[in-house]
Design an enzyme around this catalytic site. Sequence first.
Site, PDB file in Angstrom:
ATOM      1  N   LYS A  97       1.833  -0.136  15.151  1.00 24.88           N
ATOM      2  CA  LYS A  97       3.257  -0.214  15.467  1.00 24.88           C
ATOM      3  C   LYS A  97       3.684  -1.430  16.296  1.00 24.88           C
ATOM      4  O   LYS A  97       4.871  -1.749  16.372  1.00 24.88           O
ATOM      5  CB  LYS A  97       3.685   1.055  16.241  1.00 24.88           C
ATOM      6  CG  LYS A  97       3.863   2.249  15.357  1.00 24.88           C
ATOM      7  CD  LYS A  97       5.166   2.196  14.584  1.00 24.88           C
ATOM      8  CE  LYS A  97       5.166   3.081  13.365  1.00 24.88           C
ATOM      9  NZ  LYS A  97       4.792   2.440  12.117  1.00 24.88           N
ATOM     10  N   HIS A 122       0.854  -1.190   0.000  1.00 19.69           N
ATOM     11  CA  HIS A 122       0.000   0.000   0.000  1.00 19.69           C
ATOM     12  C   HIS A 122       0.893   1.245   0.000  1.00 19.69           C
ATOM     13  O   HIS A 122       1.871   1.294   0.723  1.00 19.69           O
ATOM     14  CB  HIS A 122      -0.871   0.049   1.264  1.00 19.69           C
ATOM     15  CG  HIS A 122      -1.994  -0.942   1.257  1.00 19.69           C
ATOM     16  ND1 HIS A 122      -3.068  -0.831   2.101  1.00 19.69           N
ATOM     17  CD2 HIS A 122      -2.220  -2.042   0.516  1.00 19.69           C
ATOM     18  CE1 HIS A 122      -3.909  -1.831   1.878  1.00 19.69           C
ATOM     19  NE2 HIS A 122      -3.406  -2.583   0.922  1.00 19.69           N
ATOM     20  N   TYR A 165      -8.972   5.338   7.991  1.00 19.06           N
ATOM     21  CA  TYR A 165      -9.119   5.664   9.414  1.00 19.06           C
ATOM     22  C   TYR A 165     -10.176   6.749   9.512  1.00 19.06           C
ATOM     23  O   TYR A 165      -9.975   7.851   8.988  1.00 19.06           O
ATOM     24  CB  TYR A 165      -7.804   6.202   9.983  1.00 19.06           C
ATOM     25  CG  TYR A 165      -6.713   5.169  10.158  1.00 19.06           C
ATOM     26  CD1 TYR A 165      -5.968   4.709   9.076  1.00 19.06           C
ATOM     27  CD2 TYR A 165      -6.404   4.660  11.423  1.00 19.06           C
ATOM     28  CE1 TYR A 165      -4.955   3.774   9.250  1.00 19.06           C
ATOM     29  CE2 TYR A 165      -5.394   3.727  11.609  1.00 19.06           C
ATOM     30  CZ  TYR A 165      -4.673   3.289  10.519  1.00 19.06           C
ATOM     31  OH  TYR A 165      -3.678   2.361  10.680  1.00 19.06           O
ATOM     32  N   TYR A 215       4.474   6.355  10.120  1.00 23.29           N
ATOM     33  CA  TYR A 215       3.640   5.197   9.790  1.00 23.29           C
ATOM     34  C   TYR A 215       4.435   4.169   8.988  1.00 23.29           C
ATOM     35  O   TYR A 215       4.377   2.962   9.253  1.00 23.29           O
ATOM     36  CB  TYR A 215       2.413   5.662   9.000  1.00 23.29           C
ATOM     37  CG  TYR A 215       1.282   4.654   8.979  1.00 23.29           C
ATOM     38  CD1 TYR A 215       0.205   4.767   9.843  1.00 23.29           C
ATOM     39  CD2 TYR A 215       1.303   3.570   8.095  1.00 23.29           C
ATOM     40  CE1 TYR A 215      -0.830   3.845   9.835  1.00 23.29           C
ATOM     41  CE2 TYR A 215       0.275   2.641   8.082  1.00 23.29           C
ATOM     42  CZ  TYR A 215      -0.787   2.780   8.950  1.00 23.29           C
ATOM     43  OH  TYR A 215      -1.800   1.855   8.950  1.00 23.29           O
ATOM     44  N   PRO A 250      -3.331   0.263  19.077  1.00 22.98           N
ATOM     45  CA  PRO A 250      -3.102  -0.202  17.699  1.00 22.98           C
ATOM     46  C   PRO A 250      -3.276   0.852  16.604  1.00 22.98           C
ATOM     47  O   PRO A 250      -2.995   0.576  15.441  1.00 22.98           O
ATOM     48  CB  PRO A 250      -4.135  -1.332  17.527  1.00 22.98           C
ATOM     49  CG  PRO A 250      -5.164  -1.081  18.570  1.00 22.98           C
ATOM     50  CD  PRO A 250      -4.494  -0.377  19.692  1.00 22.98           C
TER      51      PRO A 250
HETATM   52  P1  RFL Z   1       3.109 -11.805  21.298  1.00 28.14           P
HETATM   53  O1  RFL Z   1       2.683 -11.824  19.876  1.00 28.14           O
HETATM   54  O2  RFL Z   1       2.068 -11.575  22.332  1.00 28.14           O
HETATM   55  O3  RFL Z   1       3.881 -13.157  21.578  1.00 28.14           O
HETATM   56  C1  RFL Z   1       4.209 -13.570  22.884  1.00 28.14           C
HETATM   57  C2  RFL Z   1       4.199 -15.075  22.907  1.00 28.14           C
HETATM   58  O4  RFL Z   1       4.602 -15.525  24.191  1.00 28.14           O
HETATM   59  C3  RFL Z   1       3.739 -16.587  24.593  1.00 28.14           C
HETATM   60  N1  RFL Z   1       3.786 -16.644  26.066  1.00 28.14           N
HETATM   61  C4  RFL Z   1       4.515 -17.547  26.731  1.00 28.14           C
HETATM   62  N2  RFL Z   1       5.286 -18.559  26.301  1.00 28.14           N
HETATM   63  C5  RFL Z   1       5.903 -19.322  27.255  1.00 28.14           C
HETATM   64  N3  RFL Z   1       5.752 -19.104  28.590  1.00 28.14           N
HETATM   65  C6  RFL Z   1       4.983 -18.098  29.052  1.00 28.14           C
HETATM   66  N4  RFL Z   1       4.854 -17.886  30.368  1.00 28.14           N
HETATM   67  C7  RFL Z   1       4.318 -17.276  28.110  1.00 28.14           C
HETATM   68  N5  RFL Z   1       3.496 -16.203  28.203  1.00 28.14           N
HETATM   69  C8  RFL Z   1       3.184 -15.846  26.967  1.00 28.14           C
HETATM   70  C9  RFL Z   1       2.392 -16.201  24.017  1.00 28.14           C
HETATM   71  O5  RFL Z   1       1.519 -17.315  23.878  1.00 28.14           O
HETATM   72  C10 RFL Z   1       2.817 -15.629  22.660  1.00 28.14           C
HETATM   73  O6  RFL Z   1       2.867 -16.625  21.656  1.00 28.14           O
HETATM   74  O7  RFL Z   1       4.233 -10.690  21.544  1.00 28.14           O
HETATM   75  P2  RFL Z   1       5.396 -10.144  20.578  1.00 28.14           P
HETATM   76  O8  RFL Z   1       6.124 -11.266  19.941  1.00 28.14           O
HETATM   77  O9  RFL Z   1       6.112  -9.141  21.383  1.00 28.14           O
HETATM   78  O10 RFL Z   1       4.594  -9.424  19.385  1.00 28.14           O
HETATM   79  C11 RFL Z   1       3.833  -8.274  19.622  1.00 28.14           C
HETATM   80  C12 RFL Z   1       2.634  -8.224  18.684  1.00 28.14           C
HETATM   81  O11 RFL Z   1       1.918  -9.449  18.774  1.00 28.14           O
HETATM   82  C13 RFL Z   1       1.693  -7.063  18.992  1.00 28.14           C
HETATM   83  O12 RFL Z   1       2.422  -5.904  19.328  1.00 28.14           O
HETATM   84  C14 RFL Z   1       0.782  -6.720  17.785  1.00 28.14           C
HETATM   85  O13 RFL Z   1      -0.129  -7.743  17.521  1.00 28.14           O
HETATM   86  C15 RFL Z   1       0.044  -5.417  18.037  1.00 28.14           C
HETATM   87  N6  RFL Z   1      -0.877  -5.069  16.956  1.00 28.14           N
HETATM   88  C16 RFL Z   1      -0.414  -4.497  15.783  1.00 28.14           C
HETATM   89  N7  RFL Z   1       0.912  -4.376  15.567  1.00 28.14           N
HETATM   90  C17 RFL Z   1       1.365  -3.890  14.366  1.00 28.14           C
HETATM   91  O14 RFL Z   1       2.581  -3.765  14.188  1.00 28.14           O
HETATM   92  N8  RFL Z   1       0.519  -3.545  13.339  1.00 28.14           N
HETATM   93  C18 RFL Z   1      -0.819  -3.663  13.464  1.00 28.14           C
HETATM   94  O15 RFL Z   1      -1.534  -3.417  12.508  1.00 28.14           O
HETATM   95  C19 RFL Z   1      -1.347  -4.116  14.735  1.00 28.14           C
HETATM   96  N9  RFL Z   1      -2.656  -4.265  14.924  1.00 28.14           N
HETATM   97  C20 RFL Z   1      -2.240  -5.278  17.118  1.00 28.14           C
HETATM   98  C21 RFL Z   1      -3.123  -4.842  16.080  1.00 28.14           C
HETATM   99  C22 RFL Z   1      -2.754  -5.919  18.236  1.00 28.14           C
HETATM  100  C23 RFL Z   1      -4.101  -6.085  18.359  1.00 28.14           C
HETATM  101  N10 RFL Z   1      -4.546  -6.775  19.502  1.00 28.14           N
HETATM  102  C24 RFL Z   1      -5.365  -7.913  19.405  1.00 28.14           C
HETATM  103  C25 RFL Z   1      -3.891  -6.551  20.748  1.00 28.14           C
HETATM  104  C26 RFL Z   1      -4.481  -4.997  16.199  1.00 28.14           C
HETATM  105  C27 RFL Z   1      -4.976  -5.590  17.364  1.00 28.14           C
HETATM  106  C28 RFL Z   1      -6.463  -5.676  17.493  1.00 28.14           C
HETATM  107  C1  PHB Z   2      -5.239  -4.425  10.963  1.00 25.76           C
HETATM  108  O1  PHB Z   2      -5.383  -4.604   9.738  1.00 25.76           O
HETATM  109  O2  PHB Z   2      -5.442  -5.313  11.793  1.00 25.76           O
HETATM  110  C2  PHB Z   2      -4.809  -3.092  11.463  1.00 25.76           C
HETATM  111  C3  PHB Z   2      -4.445  -2.124  10.552  1.00 25.76           C
HETATM  112  C4  PHB Z   2      -4.052  -0.865  11.021  1.00 25.76           C
HETATM  113  C5  PHB Z   2      -4.054  -0.611  12.379  1.00 25.76           C
HETATM  114  C6  PHB Z   2      -4.405  -1.591  13.278  1.00 25.76           C
HETATM  115  C7  PHB Z   2      -4.795  -2.837  12.822  1.00 25.76           C
HETATM  116  O3  PHB Z   2      -3.701   0.622  12.827  1.00 25.76           O
END
Ligand code: RFL
Ligand code: PHB
Length: 418
Positions: A318, A84, A222, A410, A314
């Site tokens: 980032k 994109h 957005y 971004y 979110p």
């Molecule tokens: P994770 O992905 O949470 O992975 C951590 C892992 O550790 C495991 N764990 C354990 N394992 C062993 N022993 C334990 N005691 C443990 N406790 C936990 C867990 O099961 C898991 O597998 O962390 P990590 O690797 O730091 O990654 C971070 C990302 O997952 C997170 O920041 C993103 O998902 C945030 N996020 C977004 N980030 C972006 O860069 N771009 C996006 O568009 C974006 N959109 C989002 C998001 C997060 C969202 N939610 C659901 C919080 C949208 C949403 C809705």
């Molecule tokens: C997504 O596609 O899940 C998404 C995209 C942009 C954001 C957060 C989540 O800022």
Amino acid sequence: MTQSRVAPASGEARTQVGIVGAGPAGLVLAKLLSRAGVDAVVLESRSRAYVEQRVRAGVLEAPTVELLREAGVADRLDREGMPHQGISLRFAEDTAAPQTDHRIDFADLVGRGIVVYGQQEVVKDLIADRVDGSGGGGALEFEVSDVAVHDIATDAPSITYTAADGSPRTLRCDVVAGCDGFHGVCRDAFPEGTRRIAERIYPFGWLGVLARAAPTQDELVYSNHDRGFALYSMRSPEVTRLYLQVPADCNAGDWSPARIWDELDTRLACEGFTMNTGEFLEEPSVTGMRSMVAEPMRHRRLFLAGDAAHIVPPTGAKGMNLAIADVRVLAEALASFFSSGSETGLDEYSPTCLRRVWRAEHFSWWMTSMMHRFDDSDPNGDAFGRALQLSQLRYTATSRAAATSLAENYVGLRHGSV
Ligand code: RFL
Ligand code: PHB
């Protein structure tokens, strides 16, 4: 600093880096270490199927895509990811006016773009690379429990845990990488008084849905609507990802599919905009929103990375990108430590990462403040706060300088430039 493989049959094993968590941070770290010839074992509490299906982020910033390519794990990303070159900010100049789109053209403003590719796809690619051996293989244990880290202030830390078969295990290592996310155990393994937490909790969350519906837009939208924020995103040419701002204590069960589509229709309304609807591919869920930074990110031989150390709302997309940026720095520092014994990189790890972390914290807070509807009782939600928000939206939409700042953050600041 001996290098050895796990001996699964015995209760005790050794590796150079014990990694807790197989999310983006833990898996990318394991991949980068493997390329540098450093031995690591990854311990994950969930099953492989669970982590591969957990729907989360979708936006990969430019430095993340470059890193995954350099690491040799971007073949599918390059085939299936959706590049994109911009996003749209959608808002009404005043409540009586219709909403209009204001495109932020990343290609024109900063000469780079993003790629939309689900986090769980990145995770699948990294697990296949490690477990199925296409990338040289490496130890990765799923469904471990009772994980605890010990002796992190010494040169010989260890991790105890219960393996999937129920047997007690000890993993001895030189370094522990806490990549276990916000709810993990590693952050709390810092001794009393050795770290500070800065935190902000927002009075709203996002209700997220994944729908079998072909996206009608080429880029993310957005929308700042009077009834609250809405985000139009996607995962593939067949799947749309959508979010609605809801109160933090909202129960997803109160939202029927019809109510969700109606609300999306209202908040995303704009001249010429249509949206395809379709069945939900998973239960709608609500995610609370917070900003959090734990400092420092290192205590002696324990290094935190990703959500274990920091959380962003979110809105700036980032979280996953920051997690991957952390482990890029950590992998370089560990490679240098294991090859030369130098601790310089290890000492620099926390301050280097925290500069990028705080930039992303600011950007994510800023996007969140600009795009969401705050309650009348909230200091940001009174008439003054609302007027400031609208002024910021207009300025970002019309000033090249302001739009460039959004685009640069971004798309992702270059590695080492923050
Ligand atoms: P994770 O992905 O949470 O992975 C951590 C892992 O550790 C495991 N764990 C354990 N394992 C062993 N022993 C334990 N005691 C443990 N406790 C936990 C867990 O099961 C898991 O597998 O962390 P990590 O690797 O730091 O990654 C971070 C990302 O997952 C997170 O920041 C993103 O998902 C945030 N996020 C977004 N980030 C972006 O860069 N771009 C996006 O568009 C974006 N959109 C989002 C998001 C997060 C969202 N939610 C659901 C919080 C949208 C949403 C809705
Ligand atoms: C997504 O596609 O899940 C998404 C995209 C942009 C954001 C957060 C989540 O800022």
